[in-house]
Motif scaffolding. Structure first.
Motif, short mmCIF file in Angstrom:
data_model
loop_
_atom_site.label_atom_id
_atom_site.label_comp_id
_atom_site.label_asym_id
_atom_site.label_seq_id
_atom_site.Cartn_x
_atom_site.Cartn_y
_atom_site.Cartn_z
N THR A 39 2.56 7.06 -1.79
CA THR A 39 2.54 6.05 -2.09
C THR A 39 2.51 4.37 -1.38
N THR A 73 2.48 8.21 -8.93
CA THR A 73 0.75 8.76 -8.66
C THR A 73 0.25 9.32 -9.97
N ASP A 96 -5.11 8.44 -2.12
CA ASP A 96 -3.74 9.31 -2.57
C ASP A 96 -3.66 10.61 -2.81
MG MG Z 1 2.49 8.61 -5.19
#
Ligand code: MG
Ligand code: GTP
Length: 362
Positions: A39, A73, A96
């Motif tokens: 990320t 995430t 992502d």
């Molecule tokens: Mg991440």
């Protein structure tokens, strides 16, 4: 030779395309184990591309996703933008993904990623089989997957080994070493050497850049030495590519050599101000915004080629390898998906007819 054929095909495709639409699409997925810096890389790349983004074209699939505090995430999200590069307008999307866990969970996670990639192929297939095709249809295929490697050991972890195998059957996988600011020069070199050796020579995982010899090409490879299928080491691949450069002055082969000799590329993300989430200024009187991280003993800059390969990754996906990656995705991965789908649909239709005619298979 090999790569020239690719670029010729592509330039034909692009001329046809550019007459109809001014934009070419390029979609990059970021994957790897949890906490490897994916990320932060997405944020750093978006920040770096800011000066090339056409105003008002930045779109996030989840509101404020680039501005919220950095945390693990939990679901896929994408960031899209129109970027102007060498006079060409590119619709660039970064996707992502949540980090992979060790153990059994990875099967479920990889299935999800594979489904996502296949879904994009399916969109193309639906569009292609329409009687009247939409010439402005978006290309949502995943053209490259930047895979952030686990750097705990000098060799591939079991999880990475498994994930690379699964992913490279569907998408162009480009391995990356993240958080490179935490590695000494010696550690980096050992990691690069270890990963290269594992991926290409020991395990022969067909990531981007790996050449799988066709049966009829086997005898010709490498200075007339007979090679058996599956015996293409990194040295052999480089030798073949150098022949393409020497004999045909093949620019794509030259680009590929540059990549293979230095892969996996290293990168690190900028340091975020914990209050604003913005990049911290690296020096008190900084006028030009430089992305990097500040340590008591030094300042490391993301775009400094002496510090990491971030700029190489950027130019790889935005310019140098973009066309090769798009062609490879279409000709290798999409064609494979299309053939499998059409065959399985045909088998299903035949089965349904048999059942209807009362000839049910015993
Ligand atoms: Mg991440
Ligand atoms: N030193 C250093 N730390 C980093 C870097 N990138 C990320 N981090 C830190 O590592 C942790 C994880 O970073 P993320 O970017 O969220 O990692 P991720 O791979 O997206 O993690 P998941 O979303 O859980 O898969 C955070 O605490 C970051 O501050 C880097 O380049 N260098």
């Amino acid at each position: 030779m090999l790569y020239n054929a690719y670029s010729q095909k592509l330039s034909g495709q692009q001329t046809a395309r550019s007459r109809k639409e001014p934009i070419s699409y390029f979609n990059v997925m970021v994957a790897g184990q949890a906490g490897t810096g994916k990320t932060m890389f997405v944020r750093t790349l978006c920040e770096r591309l800011k000066c090339n983004i056409i105003q008002g074209t930045l779109e996030e699939s989840r509101p404020m996703v680039l501005k919220e505090q950095l945390r693990a995430t939990e679901d896929f999200y994408s960031v899209s933008m129109h970027v102007e590069e060498d006079g060409e307008r590119i619709s660039f999307t970064l996707i992502d993904t949540p980090g992979f866990d060790d153990g059994l969970a990875i099967d479920h996670q990889l299935r999800y990623v594979a489904k996502y990639i296949d879904h994009q192929f399916e969109r193309t297939l639906i569009e292609e089989t329409k009687v009247k095709r939409d010439t402005k249809a978006l290309d949502t295929q995943i053209h490259a997957c930047l895979y952030f490697l686990d750097t705990m050991d000098n060799c591939l972890s079991d999880t990475d080994r498994y994930a690379l195998r699964v992913l490279s059957s569907r998408v162009n996988v480009i391995p990356i070493i993240g958080k490179a600011d935490t590695l000494t020069v010696c550690q980096r070199e050992n990691l690069k050497k270890g990963f290269r050796n594992d991926i290409f020579d020991a395990l022969q995982i067909p990531i981007y850049g790996f050449i799988d010899l066709e049966d009829d090409q086997e005898d010709e490879a490498s200075n007339g030495q007979a090679l058996e299928r599956g015996s293409l080491t990194m040295t052999c691949i480089l030798e073949m590519l150098r022949e393409c450069v020497d004999e045909d002055d093949d620019e794509d082969a030259r680009t590929m050599i540059g990549y293979l000799e230095q892969m996996p590329y290293t990168t690190f993300g900028y340091e975020e101000d914990p209050d604003t989430g913005r990049p911290v200024p690296l020096t008190p009187r900084e006028t030009q915004h430089i992305l990097g991280r500040r340590y008591p003993w030094a300042v490391v800059e993301c775009s400094n080629p002496d510090h990491c390969d971030f700029e190489k990754i950027r130019s790889m996906i935005v310019t140098d390898h973009r066309d090769m990656l798009r062609i490879d995705t279409f000709e290798r991965f999409y064609e494979k998906y299309r053939t499998e789908q059409l065959l399985s649909r045909r088998v299903n239709r035949l089965m349904a007819t048999e059942v209807k005619n009362g000839k049910v298979l015993a």
